[in-house]
Design a protein around this motif. Structure first.
Motif, PDB file in Angstrom:
ATOM      1  N   LYS A  27      47.809  31.423  33.177  1.00 50.62           N
ATOM      2  CA  LYS A  27      47.298  32.694  33.681  1.00 50.62           C
ATOM      3  C   LYS A  27      46.691  33.530  32.558  1.00 50.62           C
ATOM      4  O   LYS A  27      47.219  33.599  31.448  1.00 50.62           O
ATOM      5  CB  LYS A  27      48.405  33.488  34.376  1.00 50.62           C
ATOM      6  CG  LYS A  27      48.885  32.853  35.673  1.00 50.62           C
ATOM      7  CD  LYS A  27      50.040  33.643  36.275  1.00 50.62           C
ATOM      8  CE  LYS A  27      50.520  32.993  37.577  1.00 50.62           C
ATOM      9  NZ  LYS A  27      51.697  33.699  38.143  1.00 50.62           N
ATOM     10  N   ALA A  72      52.815  33.279  30.891  1.00 47.60           N
ATOM     11  CA  ALA A  72      51.374  33.129  31.149  1.00 47.60           C
ATOM     12  C   ALA A  72      50.873  31.799  30.606  1.00 47.60           C
ATOM     13  O   ALA A  72      50.029  31.141  31.230  1.00 47.60           O
ATOM     14  CB  ALA A  72      50.610  34.284  30.515  1.00 47.60           C
ATOM     15  N   MET A  99      44.537  38.428  37.909  1.00 55.30           N
ATOM     16  CA  MET A  99      44.441  37.364  36.907  1.00 55.30           C
ATOM     17  C   MET A  99      43.572  36.223  37.398  1.00 55.30           C
ATOM     18  O   MET A  99      43.192  36.148  38.563  1.00 55.30           O
ATOM     19  CB  MET A  99      45.837  36.866  36.539  1.00 55.30           C
ATOM     20  CG  MET A  99      46.686  36.369  37.700  1.00 55.30           C
ATOM     21  SD  MET A  99      46.394  34.639  38.143  1.00 55.30           S
ATOM     22  CE  MET A  99      47.427  34.476  39.602  1.00 55.30           C
TER      23      MET A  99
END
Length: 339
Positions: A56, A51, A286
């Motif tokens: 994200k 991430a 997301m």
């Protein structure tokens, strides 16, 4: 935001009726004072490193948060009991209910005929009430709290990047990292600017960042619980509700925000802000937001430090900091490298 500013913000949010949502949005945004940065604490693991690398931030359901009291709503069960009893106490009300049940279920395949015969006549309904259906119904009402929590998707942030409790709780006891986000830098938001955004729920419905309000007085979500109950009944029964029930089970504007943005006073140390999705989405959901910087923990190993720096550079993060305990015994950080 000061205590008075937070109270003014919360009272403003609670006053909205949804009659003029664009104007209400402007009113609420005028009450919010965004901090210089917002922070997200992370432990070092494969998901969080990926991430970090890809910029994200993932939405979560309120029901999945570690605090079971999160989304601090109140359902007035006694009020619902009184309404339930008063609405269906008279013969006229029972007749109307029986007619509504008959119209709803009589031509629906898959509904047992014994059930239809019982709920579609006054005597059958009387028997159900005599057998304690009211208490069964109220037990079901209490399950609506988790259903409401399931309705709310949000991303949690803090306005404090040097919160020792959050470093312990969410950054693996100072062995993780903390991401810094600049709410004033529009270029750092990728959402809505890429080809893949066209079918995204966040792009279509929007998502705003709000401060969390702390209080020992919960938000009264009784009316919203009724709406959630109606939606759940439609989903379970696979039939529309009778007209007289639909009139009482309408959606309530701003109720998702009011339910999500209040926590118990004991959690005030979190200094939390939340980005709330304005539409339903299937998880994983997301946003893409490039952090302005990353802070490496006091006890982060050299191996993990190297991984964080590598992922941060790939993500385009400009500043990397290292945590220290400064000369005043405060948690602080210094600039380790500037990309």
């Amino acid at each position: 935001m000061s205590h008075d500013e937070m109270q003014d913000y919360w009272k403003t949010l609670c006053s909205f009726t949804g009659e003029d949502i664009p104007n209400e949005v402007n009113q609420l945004m005028a009450k919010i004072r965004y901090p210089r940065f917002l922070y997200k604490y992370r432990a070092v693991n494969n998901n969080n490193l990926d991430a970090l690398r890809s910029n994200k931030l993932f939405f979560s359901k309120a029901s999945s948060y570690d605090d079971p009291f999160d989304t601090f709503l109140h359902i007035d069960v006694e009020k619902i009991r009184q309404e339930f009893d008063s609405n269906y106490r008279s013969p006229e009300a029972l007749a109307a209910l029986a007619n509504g049940m008959k119209e709803t279920f009589q031509n629906q395949p898959g509904i047992p005929q014994e059930f239809i015969q019982q709920v579609a006549n006054v005597e059958g309904l009387k028997q159900l009430f005599a057998n304690g259906i009211t208490n069964q119904f109220l037990s079901y009402v209490l399950t609506l709290r988790s259903k409401i929590q399931d309705e709310i998707l949000s991303i949690c942030l803090s306005e404090n990047g040097f919160n020792e409790t959050l470093w312990l709780k969410y950054a693996d006891m100072h062995k993780g990292f903390c991401l810094m986000y600049d709410p004033y830098d529009e270029n750092s938001f990728h959402c809505g600017k890429l080809k893949k955004c066209e079918n995204c729920g966040v792009y279509k419905g929007g998502a705003r960042i709000y401060p969390v309000y702390y209080s020992n007085t919960p938000h009264d979500a009784t009316n919203f619980a009724k709406f959630v109950m109606g939606q759940d009944m439609i989903q379970q029964l696979q039939v529309p509700l009778p007209d007289f029930m639909q009139a009482e089970l309408k959606p309530i504007p701003w109720e998702v925000e009011r339910n999500s943005l209040i926590k118990k006073e004991c959690h005030k140390y979190d200094e939390e802000w939340r980005l709330i999705a304005n539409c339903k989405m299937n998880l994983p959901a997301m946003i893409e937001w490039v952090p302005a910087g990353v802070i490496i923990g006091l006890r982060t190993s050299q191996v993990d430090t190297n991984l964080i720096i590598s992922m941060a550079k790939e993500a385009g993060i400009k500043k990397i900091y290292k945590s220290i305990i400064d000369e005043k015994n405060r948690l602080n950080a210094y600039l380790l490298t500037e990309v």
